[in-house]
Design an enzyme around this catalytic site. Sequence first.
Site, mmCIF file in Angstrom:
data_model
loop_
_atom_site.group_PDB
_atom_site.id
_atom_site.type_symbol
_atom_site.label_atom_id
_atom_site.label_comp_id
_atom_site.label_asym_id
_atom_site.label_seq_id
_atom_site.Cartn_x
_atom_site.Cartn_y
_atom_site.Cartn_z
ATOM 1 N N CYS A 30 -10.019 -7.223 -8.217
ATOM 2 C CA CYS A 30 -9.200 -6.481 -9.179
ATOM 3 C C CYS A 30 -8.526 -7.390 -10.206
ATOM 4 O O CYS A 30 -7.933 -6.902 -11.173
ATOM 5 C CB CYS A 30 -8.154 -5.650 -8.449
ATOM 6 S SG CYS A 30 -8.856 -4.663 -7.133
ATOM 7 N N HIS A 86 -2.580 -3.998 -12.952
ATOM 8 C CA HIS A 86 -3.736 -3.378 -12.293
ATOM 9 C C HIS A 86 -3.243 -2.076 -11.660
ATOM 10 O O HIS A 86 -2.203 -2.044 -10.996
ATOM 11 C CB HIS A 86 -4.306 -4.341 -11.251
ATOM 12 C CG HIS A 86 -5.215 -3.675 -10.278
ATOM 13 N ND1 HIS A 86 -6.221 -2.835 -10.678
ATOM 14 C CD2 HIS A 86 -5.255 -3.700 -8.916
ATOM 15 C CE1 HIS A 86 -6.852 -2.373 -9.603
ATOM 16 N NE2 HIS A 86 -6.277 -2.879 -8.530
ATOM 17 N N ASN A 137 -7.680 3.815 -8.569
ATOM 18 C CA ASN A 137 -7.842 2.363 -8.654
ATOM 19 C C ASN A 137 -9.295 2.043 -9.022
ATOM 20 O O ASN A 137 -10.201 2.291 -8.227
ATOM 21 C CB ASN A 137 -7.468 1.765 -7.297
ATOM 22 C CG ASN A 137 -7.615 0.258 -7.235
ATOM 23 O OD1 ASN A 137 -8.279 -0.349 -8.073
ATOM 24 N ND2 ASN A 137 -7.014 -0.354 -6.228
HETATM 25 O O1 UT7 Z 1 -6.950 -2.928 -5.691
HETATM 26 C C1 UT7 Z 1 -6.667 -3.572 -4.502
HETATM 27 C C2 UT7 Z 1 -5.241 -3.527 -4.256
HETATM 28 N N1 UT7 Z 1 -4.939 -2.452 -3.319
HETATM 29 C C3 UT7 Z 1 -3.703 -2.022 -3.203
HETATM 30 O O2 UT7 Z 1 -2.852 -2.431 -3.927
HETATM 31 C C4 UT7 Z 1 -3.366 -1.024 -2.097
HETATM 32 C C5 UT7 Z 1 -2.010 -1.327 -1.514
HETATM 33 N N2 UT7 Z 1 -1.630 -0.434 -0.448
HETATM 34 C C6 UT7 Z 1 -1.296 0.869 -0.680
HETATM 35 O O3 UT7 Z 1 -1.352 1.333 -1.792
HETATM 36 C C7 UT7 Z 1 -0.786 1.689 0.489
HETATM 37 O O4 UT7 Z 1 -0.575 0.848 1.600
HETATM 38 C C8 UT7 Z 1 -1.737 2.854 0.891
HETATM 39 C C9 UT7 Z 1 -1.707 3.932 -0.182
HETATM 40 C C10 UT7 Z 1 -3.139 2.349 1.076
HETATM 41 C C11 UT7 Z 1 -1.266 3.484 2.198
HETATM 42 O O5 UT7 Z 1 0.070 3.956 2.056
HETATM 43 P P1 UT7 Z 1 1.169 3.571 3.149
HETATM 44 O O6 UT7 Z 1 2.415 4.224 2.739
HETATM 45 O O7 UT7 Z 1 1.179 2.079 3.273
HETATM 46 O O8 UT7 Z 1 0.617 4.279 4.435
HETATM 47 P P2 UT7 Z 1 0.237 3.608 5.831
HETATM 48 O O9 UT7 Z 1 -0.989 2.801 5.735
HETATM 49 O O10 UT7 Z 1 1.467 2.985 6.417
HETATM 50 O O11 UT7 Z 1 -0.074 4.909 6.719
HETATM 51 C C12 UT7 Z 1 0.945 5.865 7.058
HETATM 52 C C13 UT7 Z 1 0.274 7.031 7.755
HETATM 53 C C14 UT7 Z 1 -0.692 6.612 8.858
HETATM 54 O O12 UT7 Z 1 -0.615 7.577 9.898
HETATM 55 P P3 UT7 Z 1 0.228 7.261 11.223
HETATM 56 O O13 UT7 Z 1 -0.404 6.017 11.822
HETATM 57 O O14 UT7 Z 1 1.632 7.025 10.760
HETATM 58 O O15 UT7 Z 1 0.048 8.497 12.030
HETATM 59 C C15 UT7 Z 1 -2.047 6.733 8.201
HETATM 60 O O16 UT7 Z 1 -3.091 6.980 9.133
HETATM 61 O O17 UT7 Z 1 -0.506 7.768 6.806
HETATM 62 C C16 UT7 Z 1 -1.819 7.943 7.334
HETATM 63 N N3 UT7 Z 1 -2.766 8.057 6.225
HETATM 64 C C17 UT7 Z 1 -3.018 9.231 5.610
HETATM 65 N N4 UT7 Z 1 -2.536 10.479 5.812
HETATM 66 C C18 UT7 Z 1 -2.998 11.454 5.004
HETATM 67 C C19 UT7 Z 1 -3.487 7.073 5.634
HETATM 68 N N5 UT7 Z 1 -4.231 7.608 4.647
HETATM 69 C C20 UT7 Z 1 -3.956 8.931 4.607
HETATM 70 C C21 UT7 Z 1 -4.404 9.991 3.800
HETATM 71 N N6 UT7 Z 1 -3.898 11.224 4.022
HETATM 72 N N7 UT7 Z 1 -5.315 9.814 2.804
#
Ligand code: UT7
Length: 307
Positions: free
Chosen positions: A111, A234, A264
């Site tokens: 990215c 980005h 993204n």
């Molecule tokens: O271009 C490369 C650079 N990439 C980035 O910058 C990405 C950086 N990271 C992020 O943007 C965020 O970490 C995400 C959007 C990927 C995830 O958001 P988060 O607030 O960090 O969520 P998390 O990974 O802590 O997950 C929280 C919960 C989990 O469930 P449990 O374990 O708490 O039951 C996940 O399984 O949300 C769940 N989850 C979802 N729920 C509904 C993960 N994806 C989804 C989804 N819909 N699509």
Amino acid sequence: MEGLKILSTGYYPGEKVVTNTDFEGKIDTSDEWITTRTGIKRRHFSSHSSAYLAIEAARQAVRDIDLSKISLIICATMTPENATPSNACLVQEALGLQEQSIMCFDVNAACSGFVYALEIAKSLLVNKDQYALVIGSEQLSRIVDFTDRSTCILFGDGAGAVVAKKADGLFVSYNDASGTALPLVASFEKDDPYLHMQGQEVFKFATKVIVKSINEVLQRAQMTLDDVDYVVCHQANLRIIQYVYKKLKSSPDKFFTNLDEYGNTSAASIPMALAEMNEKGLLKEGMKIIVVGFGGGLTWGATLMEW
Ligand code: UT7
């Protein structure tokens, strides 16, 4: 100071719009979760390769450009159509520039690719009569696992392109990498060709390096954020960008975002944003802008330049 003047822009999002609600019922997710956690509402997917997307964005960027002046084509991508020929060579062919003396190659810095490519273009352009066509292009839908709800809702396909030449003006850059494969990997393994990401780790990394990169270029230019008209990060997650402008005590108006529409798009996100801003008439001659990339590698970097 010797800088890089952007003469024109173009962009081409994937042709198929997919909304958050389109994912509902296919995976365990909701529009509400995706919107509040990412700011993304839609993304565009394409059945075409990243080379095709690059060609379409490039055609727009060169529409009023003297093609005989192009001496360099760089395409930033981590999803090239082929191992060889590069996307950049395919763009050269599509523009009918086969007989012209042009250096063409792709850059893979995930990215951060477009920010790296700008710096490379500035280093390789020899005189003010030569133009560089610098593109960011991705077909990420090719490497996304549509059963993995934590990644498949984030990414989109598209391309952005700029034509630039050397010119007197501000150009201060800082590019870096840490050689840490995890937490963001997409390999060529046949049995697992998908992108895997540890979201929270990447989130922490992103907020840290964006702030660092912006401060680094401001310090090198002996300027403050008040001197800058726009910051184009980005486009990965609205919460990342919100964290950054709060941390830097700046305002949302300074930080352009269009990730609600495109998600993204990796190396394509910054040139697509620049092209959209240009189309909307937001960018005026002499404005100071910072572009900031971060992503797999891990890689990151920023450039402070004059429009
Ligand atoms: O271009 C490369 C650079 N990439 C980035 O910058 C990405 C950086 N990271 C992020 O943007 C965020 O970490 C995400 C959007 C990927 C995830 O958001 P988060 O607030 O960090 O969520 P998390 O990974 O802590 O997950 C929280 C919960 C989990 O469930 P449990 O374990 O708490 O039951 C996940 O399984 O949300 C769940 N989850 C979802 N729920 C509904 C993960 N994806 C989804 C989804 N819909 N699509």
